[in-house]
Design an enzyme around this catalytic site. Structure first.
Site, PDB file in Angstrom:
ATOM      1  N   LYS A   1       0.739  -1.164  -0.066  1.00 21.89           N
ATOM      2  CA  LYS A   1       0.047   0.022   0.212  1.00 21.89           C
ATOM      3  C   LYS A   1       0.905   1.108  -0.050  1.00 21.89           C
ATOM      4  O   LYS A   1       1.750   1.274   0.888  1.00 21.89           O
ATOM      5  CB  LYS A   1      -0.888   0.026   1.239  1.00 21.89           C
ATOM      6  CG  LYS A   1      -1.751   1.414   1.511  1.00 21.89           C
ATOM      7  CD  LYS A   1      -2.628   0.992   2.693  1.00 21.89           C
ATOM      8  CE  LYS A   1      -3.422   2.342   2.877  1.00 21.89           C
ATOM      9  NZ  LYS A   1      -4.007   2.676   4.186  1.00 21.89           N
TER      10      LYS A   1
ATOM     11  N   ILE B   1      -4.691   0.040  13.907  1.00 23.77           N
ATOM     12  CA  ILE B   1      -3.648  -1.105  14.106  1.00 23.77           C
ATOM     13  C   ILE B   1      -2.632  -0.304  14.542  1.00 23.77           C
ATOM     14  O   ILE B   1      -1.769  -0.811  15.487  1.00 23.77           O
ATOM     15  CB  ILE B   1      -3.320  -2.019  12.814  1.00 23.77           C
ATOM     16  CG1 ILE B   1      -4.690  -2.661  12.664  1.00 23.77           C
ATOM     17  CG2 ILE B   1      -2.438  -2.640  13.109  1.00 23.77           C
ATOM     18  CD1 ILE B   1      -4.723  -3.407  11.340  1.00 23.77           C
TER      19      ILE B   1
HETATM   20  C1  LIG Z   1     -15.592  -1.502   9.978  1.00 22.51           C
HETATM   21  C2  LIG Z   1     -14.265  -1.439  10.589  1.00 22.51           C
HETATM   22  C3  LIG Z   1     -13.075  -1.274   9.654  1.00 22.51           C
HETATM   23  C4  LIG Z   1     -11.696  -1.269   9.979  1.00 22.51           C
HETATM   24  N1  LIG Z   1     -10.856  -1.265   9.062  1.00 22.51           N
HETATM   25  C5  LIG Z   1      -9.483  -0.952   9.790  1.00 22.51           C
HETATM   26  C6  LIG Z   1      -8.551  -0.782   8.985  1.00 22.51           C
HETATM   27  O1  LIG Z   1      -8.509  -0.783   7.834  1.00 22.51           O
HETATM   28  N2  LIG Z   1      -7.105  -0.627   9.272  1.00 22.51           N
HETATM   29  C7  LIG Z   1      -7.080  -0.562  10.818  1.00 22.51           C
HETATM   30  O2  LIG Z   1      -5.924  -0.291  11.131  1.00 22.51           O
HETATM   31  N3  LIG Z   1      -8.073  -0.865  11.617  1.00 22.51           N
HETATM   32  C8  LIG Z   1      -9.154  -1.130  11.288  1.00 22.51           C
HETATM   33  N4  LIG Z   1     -10.129  -1.334  11.957  1.00 22.51           N
HETATM   34  C9  LIG Z   1      -9.840  -1.358  13.390  1.00 22.51           C
HETATM   35  C10 LIG Z   1      -9.555  -2.925  13.502  1.00 22.51           C
HETATM   36  O3  LIG Z   1     -10.377  -3.931  13.001  1.00 22.51           O
HETATM   37  C11 LIG Z   1      -9.327  -3.307  15.082  1.00 22.51           C
HETATM   38  O4  LIG Z   1      -8.624  -2.573  15.806  1.00 22.51           O
HETATM   39  C12 LIG Z   1      -8.510  -4.753  15.287  1.00 22.51           C
HETATM   40  O5  LIG Z   1      -9.201  -5.831  14.519  1.00 22.51           O
HETATM   41  C13 LIG Z   1      -8.477  -4.929  16.841  1.00 22.51           C
HETATM   42  O6  LIG Z   1      -9.675  -5.529  17.146  1.00 22.51           O
HETATM   43  P1  LIG Z   1      -9.654  -6.210  18.841  1.00 22.51           P
HETATM   44  O7  LIG Z   1      -8.635  -7.279  18.771  1.00 22.51           O
HETATM   45  O8  LIG Z   1      -9.480  -5.140  19.430  1.00 22.51           O
HETATM   46  O9  LIG Z   1     -11.124  -6.986  18.694  1.00 22.51           O
HETATM   47  P2  LIG Z   1     -11.754  -8.347  18.133  1.00 22.51           P
HETATM   48  O10 LIG Z   1     -11.098  -8.501  17.156  1.00 22.51           O
HETATM   49  O11 LIG Z   1     -13.348  -8.180  18.594  1.00 22.51           O
HETATM   50  O12 LIG Z   1     -11.237  -9.191  19.381  1.00 22.51           O
HETATM   51  C14 LIG Z   1     -11.554  -9.431  20.444  1.00 22.51           C
HETATM   52  C15 LIG Z   1     -11.071 -10.775  21.272  1.00 22.51           C
HETATM   53  O13 LIG Z   1     -11.464 -10.903  22.623  1.00 22.51           O
HETATM   54  C16 LIG Z   1     -11.931 -12.187  22.887  1.00 22.51           C
HETATM   55  N5  LIG Z   1     -12.995 -11.892  23.966  1.00 22.51           N
HETATM   56  C17 LIG Z   1     -13.966 -11.402  23.994  1.00 22.51           C
HETATM   57  N6  LIG Z   1     -14.838 -11.560  25.170  1.00 22.51           N
HETATM   58  C18 LIG Z   1     -13.971 -12.329  25.939  1.00 22.51           C
HETATM   59  C19 LIG Z   1     -13.985 -13.103  27.173  1.00 22.51           C
HETATM   60  N7  LIG Z   1     -15.207 -12.987  27.949  1.00 22.51           N
HETATM   61  N8  LIG Z   1     -13.121 -13.883  27.692  1.00 22.51           N
HETATM   62  C20 LIG Z   1     -12.091 -14.327  26.654  1.00 22.51           C
HETATM   63  N9  LIG Z   1     -12.106 -13.537  25.520  1.00 22.51           N
HETATM   64  C21 LIG Z   1     -12.865 -12.873  25.074  1.00 22.51           C
HETATM   65  C22 LIG Z   1     -12.715 -12.769  21.590  1.00 22.51           C
HETATM   66  O14 LIG Z   1     -12.949 -14.074  21.589  1.00 22.51           O
HETATM   67  C23 LIG Z   1     -11.724 -12.243  20.549  1.00 22.51           C
HETATM   68  O15 LIG Z   1     -10.664 -12.929  20.337  1.00 22.51           O
HETATM   69  C24 LIG Z   1     -11.568  -1.507  11.637  1.00 22.51           C
HETATM   70  C25 LIG Z   1     -12.844  -1.426  12.490  1.00 22.51           C
HETATM   71  C26 LIG Z   1     -13.962  -1.460  11.808  1.00 22.51           C
HETATM   72  C27 LIG Z   1     -15.059  -1.596  12.860  1.00 22.51           C
END
Ligand SMILES: Cc1cc2nc3c(=O)[nH]c(=O)nc-3n(C[C@H](O)[C@H](O)[C@H](O)COP(=O)(O)OP(=O)(O)OC[C@H]3O[C@@H](n4cnc5c(N)ncnc54)[C@H](O)[C@@H]3O)c2cc1C
Length: 504
Positions: free
Chosen positions: A83, A351
């Site tokens: 990119k 990210i």
């Molecule tokens: C529409 C959209 C588009 C995006 N596009 C981009 C992009 O292009 N570039 C970018 O940098 N970011 C982007 N993001 C942001 C990115 O997706 C997130 O920052 C990234 O995926 C991190 O997610 P996370 O790990 O915090 O949450 P999640 O992926 O939701 O993971 C949560 C984890 O917690 C666990 N969990 C939840 N509850 C419990 C529990 N009680 N006990 C044990 N485990 C639990 C789940 O099993 C899972 O493994 C986007 C977000 C959205 C909404």
């Protein structure tokens, strides 16, 4: 004077196995490997990850280098493409496009930002766009790719790049990286968070494995925010008044034969669509506000744009709340990823914020005697990161000249935060920008977006008169031609990827 002894943290516990969880595990395991600490990651097998988040900015490539992950191996295993930029289509007006490229745009001349010289030339001749002097734009426009070598001196050496990738494959990749460095993976659900009398997290009750205790906890549980919100009750600043989009429809479609080396952000009647090319498929999404269209209408709109025959998955709805946790680090818990806040994906910054959250933590590494001064300084720095990105994103909307739908008309009288108003006022004066060391987006990024959105200063920096206009004009023409020629000599993005991946 007696210096107090270090009381080191031995046990780190991460809750969540999405991008945030495994990035946290990888950075901690690599950074703290000589401290002989225990790192456990708990991931609920029955709670899916968010499954989006596939475009990055160049800091992600720096992170891979920091973790000593070979770029080629990563690209091969995560379906990645390169990119160079984001192409903003129809944002200022319908049928008007502009680029936000990575890397530098031009060089200072006579001690003055290149932008000032470009502006002076543009005011007189109306020739060349500001981003015509970006090496990344010349490569992107010709669908080519080139990664300059460190220290290289060439026409394209100021180009920079990031990656598009498959988020699930990245989590798998970082999982094996972390497990190799000794991280313990526990597949279980956190059912209860138990607090000590002082309000810190004492231990977690897991559904199958009983109680697990740590010294320090990372909440990477996504929007569930199991530790920072449900247990510690740290509130959330809602920024929806500034950024009204609240929902996305995500959908995968067939790969393009020649994947573009850039993300497309295409403005729509009620928001915008992303298009992220991977090697084997394309990621798409429509980001919108439910005040202006329904999820059903947005799904239909997206499918229609892509063509039903090109869609590989069903449209999937993702809701979000723009804003930030009041305290990202609170007591013995750091929230990372979606549990800590969310800014819409327009500039692919989430990210980066995950990475910053953990690297800043390592730089501020506490011992068991958690110091409030350390926590406060950490939170100040992270707040500043969030605010700067928030303002940058708002600038993409509030400068739009579009009035062809209710969504775009609402931006004509939108609430603009004071911090952004000050930045815009300064820029409107002489095209100058505030200098903020915490700002992720360098001046060239602001220049590219403000100019792309049609904002022009009302005056010019008087210092520009020190330079010889004819000399500058010649330099601009030479530079443009040299960039164009050099980019044309490089491999197409598809050929570059093929050559990289087939190389022994
Ligand atoms: C529409 C959209 C588009 C995006 N596009 C981009 C992009 O292009 N570039 C970018 O940098 N970011 C982007 N993001 C942001 C990115 O997706 C997130 O920052 C990234 O995926 C991190 O997610 P996370 O790990 O915090 O949450 P999640 O992926 O939701 O993971 C949560 C984890 O917690 C666990 N969990 C939840 N509850 C419990 C529990 N009680 N006990 C044990 N485990 C639990 C789940 O099993 C899972 O493994 C986007 C977000 C959205 C909404």
């Amino acid at each position: 004077m007696q210096i107090p002894k270090i009381n080191p943290i031995q046990n780190y516990v991460i809750v969540g196995g999405g991008t945030a969880g495994w990035m946290t595990a990888a950075i901690l395991a690599h950074s703290l490997k000589h401290l002989k600490v225990n790192i456990s990651l708990i991931e609920a097998p029955d709670i899916p990850t968010i499954g989006v988040g596939e475009a990055t900015i160049p800091s992600f490539v720096d992170l891979l280098a920091f973790l000593r992950i070979p770029l080629k191996d990563f690209i091969k295993n995560t379906d990645s493409t390169f990119k160079l930029a984001i192409k903003f289509e129809n944002w200022r007006q319908n049928n008007h496009n502009y680029w936000h490229p990575f890397g530098k745009i031009g060089n200072q001349i006579d001690g003055l930002d290149f932008y000032q010289h470009w502006l002076n030339h543009y005011a007189q001749q109306g020739q060349f766009q500001f981003t015509d002097f970006s090496p990344a734009v010349h490569l992107a426009e010709q669908n080519r790719f080139y990664a300059p070598r460190p220290g290289e001196k060439s026409n394209l050496s100021a180009s920079a790049f990031a990656l598009h990738f498959n988020a699930a494959l990245v989590a798998d990749y970082l999982k094996s990286y972390s497990l190799n460095l000794g991280v313990t993976h526990i597949s279980d659900r956190v059912e209860q968070v138990n607090l000590s009398p002082s309000g810190t997290i004492k231990d977690l009750t897991l559904k199958q494995h009983g109680n697990l205790s740590g010294d320090f906890y990372f909440d990477c549980s996504g929007q569930a925010a199991v530790l920072i919100n449900k247990a510690l009750r740290v509130g959330y600043q809602d920024w929806q008044e500034y950024l009204p989009v609240d929902t996305a429809i995500a959908l995968q479609s067939k790969a393009h034969q020649a994947p573009r080396p850039y993300t497309r952000a295409i403005a729509q009647p009620s928001g915008w669509c992303w298009q992220i090319p991977l090697q084997s498929r394309t990621g798409n999404g429509y980001v919108f506000s439910r005040d202006f269209t329904s999820p059903e209408q947005a799904s239909d709109h997206l499918v229609e744009q892509l063509g039903e025959q090109n869609c590989l998955t069903e449209p999937r709805q993702v809701r979000f709340r723009t804003g930030k946790r009041n305290k990202i680090w609170y007591k013995n818990c750091l929230s990372v990823g979606l549990s800590s806040g969310f800014l819409e994906p327009l500039e692919s910054t989430s990210i980066h914020l995950i990475m910053k959250a953990v690297l800043n933590f390592v730089q501020s590494l506490p011992d068991k005697n958690l110091s409030e001064a350390t926590t406060n300084e950490y939170n100040r720095r992270m707040d500043s990161e969030y605010l700067n990105i928030r303002d940058f994103i708002i600038a993409h909307y509030c400068l739009s000249e579009r009035t062809d739908s209710e969504f775009w008309r609402c931006w004509q009288h939108a609430v603009i935060p004071d911090s952004l108003q000050q930045k815009l006022a300064l820029f409107k004066n002489y095209g100058r920008l505030q200098h903020n060391p915490d700002d992720l987006f360098a001046t060239d990024s602001w220049y590219a977006v403000l100019t792309g959105m049609g904002l022009m200063p009302t005056g010019q920096d008087p210092l520009v008169a020190r330079s010889n206009t004819n000399m500058i004009e010649g330099a601009l023409k030479d530079s443009y031609q040299a960039l164009h020629r050099s980019a044309a000599e490089k491999l197409s993005h598809a050929d570059y990827l093929a050559a990289l991946l087939n190389k022994q």
